[in-house]
Enzyme design. Structure first.
Site, PDB file in Angstrom:
ATOM      1  N   ASP A   1      58.978 -19.472  46.761  1.00 51.73           N
ATOM      2  CA  ASP A   1      59.652 -20.343  45.799  1.00 51.73           C
ATOM      3  C   ASP A   1      58.826 -21.572  45.423  1.00 51.73           C
ATOM      4  O   ASP A   1      59.365 -22.646  45.162  1.00 51.73           O
ATOM      5  CB  ASP A   1      61.029 -20.786  46.323  1.00 51.73           C
ATOM      6  CG  ASP A   1      61.860 -19.602  46.769  1.00 51.73           C
ATOM      7  OD1 ASP A   1      61.786 -18.568  46.098  1.00 51.73           O
ATOM      8  OD2 ASP A   1      62.580 -19.723  47.771  1.00 51.73           O
TER       9      ASP A   1
ATOM     10  N   HIS B   1      61.531 -14.562  41.269  1.00 48.75           N
ATOM     11  CA  HIS B   1      60.651 -15.416  40.464  1.00 48.75           C
ATOM     12  C   HIS B   1      61.434 -15.933  39.268  1.00 48.75           C
ATOM     13  O   HIS B   1      62.184 -15.186  38.653  1.00 48.75           O
ATOM     14  CB  HIS B   1      59.464 -14.619  39.926  1.00 48.75           C
ATOM     15  CG  HIS B   1      58.505 -14.152  40.974  1.00 48.75           C
ATOM     16  ND1 HIS B   1      57.609 -14.992  41.576  1.00 48.75           N
ATOM     17  CD2 HIS B   1      58.295 -12.947  41.514  1.00 48.75           C
ATOM     18  CE1 HIS B   1      56.884 -14.309  42.443  1.00 48.75           C
ATOM     19  NE2 HIS B   1      57.290 -13.066  42.435  1.00 48.75           N
TER      20      HIS B   1
HETATM   21  P1  GTP Z   1      59.320 -16.424  44.979  1.00 46.70           P
HETATM   22  O1  GTP Z   1      58.610 -15.192  44.634  1.00 46.70           O
HETATM   23  O2  GTP Z   1      60.745 -16.197  45.363  1.00 46.70           O
HETATM   24  O3  GTP Z   1      58.636 -17.227  45.989  1.00 46.70           O
HETATM   25  O4  GTP Z   1      59.525 -17.310  43.608  1.00 46.70           O
HETATM   26  P2  GTP Z   1      58.786 -18.413  42.757  1.00 46.70           P
HETATM   27  O5  GTP Z   1      57.584 -18.916  43.465  1.00 46.70           O
HETATM   28  O6  GTP Z   1      58.577 -17.871  41.390  1.00 46.70           O
HETATM   29  O7  GTP Z   1      59.784 -19.630  42.679  1.00 46.70           O
HETATM   30  P3  GTP Z   1      61.295 -19.675  42.184  1.00 46.70           P
HETATM   31  O8  GTP Z   1      61.293 -19.215  40.793  1.00 46.70           O
HETATM   32  O9  GTP Z   1      62.172 -18.996  43.135  1.00 46.70           O
HETATM   33  O10 GTP Z   1      61.644 -21.232  42.304  1.00 46.70           O
HETATM   34  C1  GTP Z   1      60.947 -22.222  41.655  1.00 46.70           C
HETATM   35  C2  GTP Z   1      61.898 -23.044  40.744  1.00 46.70           C
HETATM   36  O11 GTP Z   1      61.196 -24.170  40.247  1.00 46.70           O
HETATM   37  C3  GTP Z   1      62.374 -22.288  39.516  1.00 46.70           C
HETATM   38  O12 GTP Z   1      63.655 -22.708  39.189  1.00 46.70           O
HETATM   39  C4  GTP Z   1      61.365 -22.723  38.423  1.00 46.70           C
HETATM   40  O13 GTP Z   1      61.896 -22.647  37.110  1.00 46.70           O
HETATM   41  C5  GTP Z   1      61.141 -24.148  38.804  1.00 46.70           C
HETATM   42  N1  GTP Z   1      59.831 -24.713  38.476  1.00 46.70           N
HETATM   43  C6  GTP Z   1      58.605 -24.143  38.562  1.00 46.70           C
HETATM   44  N2  GTP Z   1      57.648 -25.055  38.280  1.00 46.70           N
HETATM   45  C7  GTP Z   1      58.270 -26.208  38.007  1.00 46.70           C
HETATM   46  C8  GTP Z   1      57.835 -27.539  37.668  1.00 46.70           C
HETATM   47  O14 GTP Z   1      56.659 -27.836  37.590  1.00 46.70           O
HETATM   48  N3  GTP Z   1      58.812 -28.491  37.495  1.00 46.70           N
HETATM   49  C9  GTP Z   1      60.134 -28.220  37.608  1.00 46.70           C
HETATM   50  N4  GTP Z   1      60.992 -29.211  37.413  1.00 46.70           N
HETATM   51  N5  GTP Z   1      60.582 -26.996  37.938  1.00 46.70           N
HETATM   52  C10 GTP Z   1      59.674 -26.012  38.131  1.00 46.70           C
HETATM   53  P1  IMP Z   2      63.409 -10.647  54.122  1.00 46.88           P
HETATM   54  O1  IMP Z   2      62.072 -10.627  53.491  1.00 46.88           O
HETATM   55  O2  IMP Z   2      64.539 -10.400  53.172  1.00 46.88           O
HETATM   56  O3  IMP Z   2      63.463  -9.765  55.350  1.00 46.88           O
HETATM   57  O4  IMP Z   2      63.672 -12.126  54.675  1.00 46.88           O
HETATM   58  C1  IMP Z   2      62.923 -12.677  55.734  1.00 46.88           C
HETATM   59  C2  IMP Z   2      62.678 -14.156  55.504  1.00 46.88           C
HETATM   60  O5  IMP Z   2      61.849 -14.345  54.358  1.00 46.88           O
HETATM   61  C3  IMP Z   2      63.952 -14.954  55.218  1.00 46.88           C
HETATM   62  O6  IMP Z   2      63.784 -16.252  55.760  1.00 46.88           O
HETATM   63  C4  IMP Z   2      63.977 -15.032  53.691  1.00 46.88           C
HETATM   64  O7  IMP Z   2      64.701 -16.148  53.241  1.00 46.88           O
HETATM   65  C5  IMP Z   2      62.492 -15.168  53.399  1.00 46.88           C
HETATM   66  N1  IMP Z   2      62.095 -14.690  52.062  1.00 46.88           N
HETATM   67  C6  IMP Z   2      61.809 -13.421  51.698  1.00 46.88           C
HETATM   68  N2  IMP Z   2      61.427 -13.357  50.418  1.00 46.88           N
HETATM   69  C7  IMP Z   2      61.454 -14.625  49.952  1.00 46.88           C
HETATM   70  C8  IMP Z   2      61.135 -15.225  48.680  1.00 46.88           C
HETATM   71  O8  IMP Z   2      60.730 -14.574  47.714  1.00 46.88           O
HETATM   72  N3  IMP Z   2      61.279 -16.562  48.605  1.00 46.88           N
HETATM   73  C9  IMP Z   2      61.693 -17.301  49.641  1.00 46.88           C
HETATM   74  N4  IMP Z   2      61.990 -16.805  50.850  1.00 46.88           N
HETATM   75  C10 IMP Z   2      61.875 -15.475  50.994  1.00 46.88           C
HETATM   76 MG    MG Z   3      61.838 -17.398  44.524  1.00 45.94          MG
END
Ligand code: GTP
Ligand code: IMP
Ligand code: MG
Length: 340
Positions: free
Chosen positions: A13, A43
């Site tokens: 995230d 994402h």
């Molecule tokens: P995973 O694969 O789950 O790790 O996801 P991710 O890395 O793509 O991140 P995710 O989308 O779960 O969470 C990031 C959040 O921050 C989202 O709501 C994005 O829209 C937001 N976001 C990303 N970059 C920025 C930024 O520079 N500023 C702000 N305010 N929000 C951002």
């Molecule tokens: P699992 O991958 O669903 O088995 O979860 C194992 C651990 O990884 C837990 O703490 C989840 O919250 C974390 N996790 C898995 N995928 C993500 C992701 O995309 N973003 C944030 N945490 C994740």
């Molecule tokens: Mg995410």
């Protein structure tokens, strides 16, 4: 010809979705390939005023000229896959999105076992998406592969062949990782981790690209850290403190409130080392420093933000090339040219 990998530097995230979208929209690679664990990822992509939450299809979908591939190392949940194909219909993803025929398939029983497990769901805090049980069955060599099931017929490809051929012919490939360094089964906070390694080397292996073919490894860090699920978190702050700083967050997949902490330089250094980072993308600086919201030029950042960026570079010895100042694609400072 370039083959770049982007991975998360924290506990997922970090804003990978936003960075991937930006880079793919700018650089227009011919192939965007999704690595990582599977549909446990969420994402977020914000583009043209719309917000998308994705779990399977590569976040680079907004670049409509690209083929969107899912590497053999990634677990596929056919229901999620088909749902997202419909969901992203506007971007004409059907006909250009394919999973490797060797991707392992998540079935209902895997999700039930994940959600029903005290160890996975309660102790580790898994996402309940079936990834842990599916990777177990893959290791036991009992799982079904995408090439064996009817619902994936017409949606499979030989991903390494496509990717390596593209590179041989001088075309660009972008590999997007998911999760983050702290969740790596090998290098993360075991046992509070996901069911697989999440570093750049594994991302390359997921797609079937050898390490000699990779140009850049971009590691994404958020300006503060969030973590969902259980496990150690040295720089964690209280929810009250997070609210006061206005940096509280909720998960894309599970809707769970994310634990929040401050930027962790030790984690950043280790993450850069093991990933072999050549570039850093730093996201959500606007949330930590509201004065830089939507800023697109480095010179317009405040001294405080510049100092923060400099400190990260000094400590990790890796240049910060992307600074994200908002969720939208356009809220980006791109310093890659200054590297040349
Ligand atoms: P995973 O694969 O789950 O790790 O996801 P991710 O890395 O793509 O991140 P995710 O989308 O779960 O969470 C990031 C959040 O921050 C989202 O709501 C994005 O829209 C937001 N976001 C990303 N970059 C920025 C930024 O520079 N500023 C702000 N305010 N929000 C951002
Ligand atoms: P699992 O991958 O669903 O088995 O979860 C194992 C651990 O990884 C837990 O703490 C989840 O919250 C974390 N996790 C898995 N995928 C993500 C992701 O995309 N973003 C944030 N945490 C994740
Ligand atoms: Mg995410």
């Amino acid at each position: 010809m370039t083959c770049n990998i982007l991975v998360g530097g924290g506990w997922g995230d970090e804003g990978k979705g936003k960075c991937i979208t930006y880079l793919c929209y700018q650089d227009k690679p011919e192939i965007i390939a999704r690595a990582g664990v599977g549909p446990n990822a969420g994402h977020s992509v914000e583009f043209n005023g719309e917000k998308y939450g994705l779990r399977m299809i590569p976040s680079g979908f907004v670049h409509t000229g690209a083929r969107l591939l899912i590497g053999a190392g990634v677990l596929v949940d056919p229901r999620v896959f088909h749902h997202e194909l419909d969901y992203l219909n506007k971007y004409k993803v059907k006909g250009r999105t394919f999973a490797d025929y060797r991707c392992a398939i998540i079935e209902e029983e895997h999700k039930e076992q994940d959600k029903g497990s005290d160890h996975l769901y309660k102790k580790i805090g898994s996402t309940g998406t079936g990834c842990g049980p599916a990777n177990r069955d893959r290791a036991l060599r009992t799982i079904k592969l995408a090439g064996d099931i009817e619902s994936m017929e017409g949606y499979t490809a030989d991903v390494p062949l496509e990717v390596n051929t593209a590179l041989d012919e001088g075309r660009d490939v972008f590999i997007e990782g998911s999760q983050g360094f702290g969740l790596s089964l090998y290098y993360g906070t075991y046992p509070f981790v996901t069911s697989k390694d999440t570093t750049a080397s594994s991302a390359a292996a997921d797609i079937g690209v050898g390490p000699t073919r990779i140009d850049d490894v971009i590691v994404v860090f958020k300006s503060y850290i969030t973590r969902v699920g259980e496990g150690p978190f040295p720089s964690e702050i209280t929810q009250d403190a997070a609210e006061e700083m206005d940096i509280e967050e909720y998960g894309t997949v599970t809707g769970r409130r994310r634990r929040v902490g401050l930027f962790d330089m030790d984690l950043a250094r280790e993450s850069c080392m093991i990933n072999g980072a050549t570039q850093i993308a730093l996201t959500c600086v606007d949330r930590l420093y509201p004065s830089c919201e939507r800023v697109t030029e480095y010179s317009d950042l405040s001294g405080e933000v510049k100092k923060f960026v400099q400190e990260i570079q000094d400590e990790t010895k890796v240049p910060v090339t992307i600074i994200s100042t908002g969720p939208d694609l356009t809220d980006t400072i791109d310093l890659r040219d200054e590297l040349m």
